[in-house]
Design an enzyme around this catalytic site. Sequence first.
Site, PDB file in Angstrom:
ATOM      1  N   GLY A 234      19.280 -70.894 -31.232  1.00  0.00           N
ATOM      2  CA  GLY A 234      20.206 -72.009 -31.144  1.00  0.00           C
ATOM      3  C   GLY A 234      19.403 -73.293 -31.051  1.00  0.00           C
ATOM      4  O   GLY A 234      18.232 -73.279 -30.638  1.00  0.00           O
TER       5      GLY A 234
ATOM      6  N   GLN B 282      17.845 -82.070 -28.955  1.00  0.00           N
ATOM      7  CA  GLN B 282      16.491 -81.499 -28.967  1.00  0.00           C
ATOM      8  C   GLN B 282      15.639 -82.051 -30.105  1.00  0.00           C
ATOM      9  O   GLN B 282      14.418 -81.863 -30.105  1.00  0.00           O
ATOM     10  CB  GLN B 282      16.547 -79.967 -29.059  1.00  0.00           C
ATOM     11  CG  GLN B 282      17.147 -79.322 -27.811  1.00  0.00           C
ATOM     12  CD  GLN B 282      17.162 -77.814 -27.922  1.00  0.00           C
ATOM     13  OE1 GLN B 282      18.070 -77.251 -28.505  1.00  0.00           O
ATOM     14  NE2 GLN B 282      16.137 -77.158 -27.394  1.00  0.00           N
TER      15      GLN B 282
ATOM     16  N   CYS C 264      14.002 -71.669 -23.685  1.00  0.00           N
ATOM     17  CA  CYS C 264      14.507 -72.857 -24.376  1.00  0.00           C
ATOM     18  C   CYS C 264      13.375 -73.446 -25.209  1.00  0.00           C
ATOM     19  O   CYS C 264      12.241 -73.562 -24.726  1.00  0.00           O
ATOM     20  CB  CYS C 264      14.986 -73.876 -23.342  1.00  0.00           C
ATOM     21  SG  CYS C 264      15.571 -75.417 -24.070  1.00  0.00           S
ATOM     22  N   LEU C 265      13.678 -73.827 -26.422  1.00  0.00           N
ATOM     23  CA  LEU C 265      12.652 -74.407 -27.300  1.00  0.00           C
ATOM     24  C   LEU C 265      12.109 -75.717 -26.732  1.00  0.00           C
ATOM     25  O   LEU C 265      11.012 -76.129 -27.093  1.00  0.00           O
ATOM     26  CB  LEU C 265      13.231 -74.639 -28.702  1.00  0.00           C
ATOM     27  CG  LEU C 265      13.656 -73.371 -29.451  1.00  0.00           C
ATOM     28  CD1 LEU C 265      14.317 -73.734 -30.775  1.00  0.00           C
ATOM     29  CD2 LEU C 265      12.471 -72.442 -29.668  1.00  0.00           C
TER      30      LEU C 265
ATOM     31  N   HIS D 123      24.373 -72.128 -23.455  1.00  0.00           N
ATOM     32  CA  HIS D 123      23.074 -72.821 -23.400  1.00  0.00           C
ATOM     33  C   HIS D 123      23.086 -74.066 -24.299  1.00  0.00           C
ATOM     34  O   HIS D 123      22.658 -75.155 -23.878  1.00  0.00           O
ATOM     35  CB  HIS D 123      21.978 -71.840 -23.830  1.00  0.00           C
ATOM     36  CG  HIS D 123      20.589 -72.383 -23.839  1.00  0.00           C
ATOM     37  ND1 HIS D 123      19.588 -71.901 -23.020  1.00  0.00           N
ATOM     38  CD2 HIS D 123      20.014 -73.370 -24.577  1.00  0.00           C
ATOM     39  CE1 HIS D 123      18.464 -72.583 -23.251  1.00  0.00           C
ATOM     40  NE2 HIS D 123      18.703 -73.475 -24.197  1.00  0.00           N
ATOM     41  N   GLU D 124      23.599 -73.900 -25.526  1.00  0.00           N
ATOM     42  CA  GLU D 124      23.583 -75.028 -26.470  1.00  0.00           C
ATOM     43  C   GLU D 124      24.578 -76.117 -26.062  1.00  0.00           C
ATOM     44  O   GLU D 124      24.279 -77.308 -26.163  1.00  0.00           O
ATOM     45  CB  GLU D 124      23.854 -74.545 -27.893  1.00  0.00           C
ATOM     46  CG  GLU D 124      22.843 -73.533 -28.427  1.00  0.00           C
ATOM     47  CD  GLU D 124      21.390 -73.932 -28.220  1.00  0.00           C
ATOM     48  OE1 GLU D 124      21.087 -75.144 -28.280  1.00  0.00           O
ATOM     49  OE2 GLU D 124      20.557 -73.032 -27.984  1.00  0.00           O
TER      50      GLU D 124
ATOM     51  N   HIS E  91      23.174 -78.257 -23.394  1.00  0.00           N
ATOM     52  CA  HIS E  91      22.257 -79.295 -23.894  1.00  0.00           C
ATOM     53  C   HIS E  91      23.008 -80.590 -24.207  1.00  0.00           C
ATOM     54  O   HIS E  91      22.505 -81.691 -23.982  1.00  0.00           O
ATOM     55  CB  HIS E  91      21.576 -78.835 -25.190  1.00  0.00           C
ATOM     56  CG  HIS E  91      20.283 -78.103 -24.980  1.00  0.00           C
ATOM     57  ND1 HIS E  91      19.203 -78.659 -24.345  1.00  0.00           N
ATOM     58  CD2 HIS E  91      19.891 -76.855 -25.342  1.00  0.00           C
ATOM     59  CE1 HIS E  91      18.201 -77.781 -24.323  1.00  0.00           C
ATOM     60  NE2 HIS E  91      18.593 -76.673 -24.917  1.00  0.00           N
TER      61      HIS E  91
HETATM   62 ZN    ZN Z   1      17.533 -74.949 -25.101  1.00  0.00          ZN
END
Ligand code: ZN
Length: 215
Positions: A68, A73, A126-127, A168-169, A172
């Site tokens: 995701g 981000q 998480c990226l 999660h997304e 963000h």
């Molecule tokens: Zn994330």
Amino acid sequence: MASPRDRAPVAELVEELLATDGPLPIIAAGDPVLRRGADRFDGQLGPALLSRFVEALRVTMRAAPGVGLAAPQVGVELRIAVIEDPAPVPEEVRLARGRVPQPFRVLINPSYEPVGTARVAFFEGCLSVPGWQAVVARPAQVRLTGEDEQGRALDEQFTGWPARIVQHETDHLDGTLYLDRAELRSLSSNEAMAARWTQPTSEEAARELGFGLPG
Ligand code: ZN
């Protein structure tokens, strides 16, 4: 009074990002852009630019690789996210975590609410927080509302791993990182994860690291 965002319209920012081919740079934790909360998408990008931006998010998510990616981000403060999970995991992990394949989806202006009271706790990463994972207890099932990239209304229930991904997304887009919700005693480097915490459930990690699990 003009805000900085007014002086630099988000469409211009997206055009700049898309001027270079390939994956977009992913912004790491510590940048306020991940904490401000994103603006509701209301046509700030025209259909063609939105479509190109969504494609760039997809390319970036796949290259990372991740399951995701939310617009903040990559520095774009709009409520847009993409998800996709081929779920290449062993059968026992699939069963324990409900990690079933999630086809590519675009989420515009998503929000979620829990369905029922069941919570499940698993490691996630998480990226924007590279190198680390931690256990997060989340509602097992959520109702997600919003729109798709065509502007069609979305109202769907998600369970299993896809429910975790959409939470999660969406978080963000509200300026929330998974670490805000995590059991901090579970925080594990990727190296520790690979060496110790590959079990389908979080029970052994909870026992050894000393944190609680729901229910
Ligand atoms: Zn994330």
